[in-house]
Design an enzyme around this catalytic site. Structure first.
Site, PDB file in Angstrom:
ATOM      1  N   HIS A 142       0.333  -2.307  15.526  1.00  0.00           N
ATOM      2  CA  HIS A 142       0.757  -3.692  15.727  1.00  0.00           C
ATOM      3  C   HIS A 142       1.733  -3.740  16.905  1.00  0.00           C
ATOM      4  O   HIS A 142       2.848  -3.210  16.813  1.00  0.00           O
ATOM      5  CB  HIS A 142       1.418  -4.240  14.467  1.00  0.00           C
ATOM      6  CG  HIS A 142       0.559  -4.122  13.243  1.00  0.00           C
ATOM      7  ND1 HIS A 142      -0.580  -4.870  13.056  1.00  0.00           N
ATOM      8  CD2 HIS A 142       0.655  -3.314  12.156  1.00  0.00           C
ATOM      9  CE1 HIS A 142      -1.149  -4.549  11.908  1.00  0.00           C
ATOM     10  NE2 HIS A 142      -0.411  -3.598  11.343  1.00  0.00           N
TER      11      HIS A 142
ATOM     12  N   LYS B 161      12.939  -5.563  11.478  1.00  0.00           N
ATOM     13  CA  LYS B 161      11.667  -6.009  10.921  1.00  0.00           C
ATOM     14  C   LYS B 161      11.967  -7.123   9.928  1.00  0.00           C
ATOM     15  O   LYS B 161      13.128  -7.338   9.541  1.00  0.00           O
ATOM     16  CB  LYS B 161      10.912  -4.867  10.240  1.00  0.00           C
ATOM     17  CG  LYS B 161      11.581  -4.326   8.987  1.00  0.00           C
ATOM     18  CD  LYS B 161      10.725  -3.245   8.333  1.00  0.00           C
ATOM     19  CE  LYS B 161      11.383  -2.723   7.055  1.00  0.00           C
ATOM     20  NZ  LYS B 161      10.542  -1.690   6.395  1.00  0.00           N
TER      21      LYS B 161
ATOM     22  N   CYS C 228      15.112   4.947  10.534  1.00  0.00           N
ATOM     23  CA  CYS C 228      14.339   6.190  10.435  1.00  0.00           C
ATOM     24  C   CYS C 228      13.671   6.607  11.737  1.00  0.00           C
ATOM     25  O   CYS C 228      13.899   7.721  12.220  1.00  0.00           O
ATOM     26  CB  CYS C 228      13.278   6.054   9.334  1.00  0.00           C
ATOM     27  SG  CYS C 228      13.966   5.996   7.674  1.00  0.00           S
TER      28      CYS C 228
ATOM     29  N   LYS D  52      16.033   7.714  14.693  1.00  0.00           N
ATOM     30  CA  LYS D  52      16.799   8.906  14.318  1.00  0.00           C
ATOM     31  C   LYS D  52      15.897  10.136  14.204  1.00  0.00           C
ATOM     32  O   LYS D  52      16.242  11.224  14.695  1.00  0.00           O
ATOM     33  CB  LYS D  52      17.518   8.651  12.983  1.00  0.00           C
ATOM     34  CG  LYS D  52      18.147   9.872  12.334  1.00  0.00           C
ATOM     35  CD  LYS D  52      18.858   9.512  11.040  1.00  0.00           C
ATOM     36  CE  LYS D  52      17.937   8.966   9.990  1.00  0.00           C
ATOM     37  NZ  LYS D  52      16.927   9.953   9.504  1.00  0.00           N
TER      38      LYS D  52
END
Length: 284
Positions: free
Chosen positions: A91, A165, A100, A103
């Site tokens: 997407h 998000k 996440c 990092k």
């Protein structure tokens, strides 16, 4: 590997305890993988780095689609029909963020450097993601002024969505952070709305930008709307109302129109154009 039988017994006891704890999952055949610390860490880093790679790949394909006149959604959907690829994480958008992916990609690359192992693919993903964030800001400036490397003093951009998000208030490593910094550096006035993440964003930018509890208050008298997060509220945005509140900023065959850059492709382009916008998506 355990050194002696006592160690092996302790390991078996620990495994049995974990299986008892997660027995509901075990009964529906959720797999358990028993391994050493190093392998477990590498599984986690490699999984997230691979997903980040898929995002960066489809973002670059979307950029190419814009240049050649292709539709990235048709490209991604057809790619996803191939079972070896799958449609997940294909997407396009302004880049990945969160706690996440940034990092773990950096950790994997750094571990490779420490061990003298080439992790150039992961490093390229990190670089491509940073470029995608900068490209989003420069694209707004180019659409407003005709010069992606120029200044845009006096221009006002309303950003809808600053969480990394939808359905979270998390702004860690959000693409919106880089985009806002680039816009402020170009002299743009920034107004932001997000259903949940304004407090976190305010802790970063303080009074250098303006914050609004209503998307329409943020939009009012702006030259451009920039959608960065795929909130459902923005999928159902009252486009005619939004267009009436804005300042015309770009020329088209039908005369001056306010700019709408939809980086998440949450809106129907025809609906946006009919409402009066100069609409631009990602990879369309």
């Amino acid at each position: 590997p355990p050194d002696d039988s006592a160690d092996r017994d302790l390991i078996r006891q620990a495994q049995q305890t974990m299986e008892d704890l997660y027995r509901p999952l075990y009964l529906i055949s959720t797999p358990f993988v028993w391994t050493n610390w190093e392998t477990a860490e590498l599984i986690k880093y490699a999984s997230n780095a691979f997903l980040a790679t898929k995002i960066s790949f489809i973002n670059q394909v979307a950029n190419l689609a814009e240049a050649v006149g292709a539709d990235v959604h048709t490209v991604a959907r057809t790619m996803g029909m191939d079972g070896r690829i799958s449609p997940k994480f294909l997407h396009p958008g302004p880049g990945y963020g969160g706690s996440c992916f940034p990092k773990d990609t950096k950790a994997l690359a750094a571990t490779g450097d420490q061990q003298g192992v080439d992790m150039s693919v992961v490093k390229a993903v990190i670089s491509a993601n940073e470029h995608q964030k900068r490209r989003t800001a420069s694209r707004v400036i180019r659409l407003l002024t005709g010069d992606s490397h120029g200044m845009a003093p006096g221009m006002t951009v309303a950003i809808l969505g600053v969480a990394f998000k939808a359905e979270t208030d998390d702004v860690r490593e959000s693409p919106a952070i880089s985009v806002v910094r680039e816009l402020l550096g170009a002299g743009v006035k920034v107004r932001v709305h997000d259903p949940r993440a304004l407090a976190g964003f305010r802790s970063i930018f303080a009074d250098s930008i303006s914050y609004f509890d209503s998307e329409f208050d943020a939009i009012e008298r702006s030259n451009a709307i920039l959608i960065l997060t795929e909130w459902n509220e923005y999928r159902n945005l009252d486009l005619p109302r939004a267009a009436r509140l804005m300042l015309p900023s770009t020329d088209s065959a039908d005369g001056p129109r306010p700019l709408l850059l939809d980086t998440r492709n949450v809106l129907n382009p025809a609906d946006a154009y009919d409402a009066g916008f100069d609409y631009h998506g990602t990879g369309r």
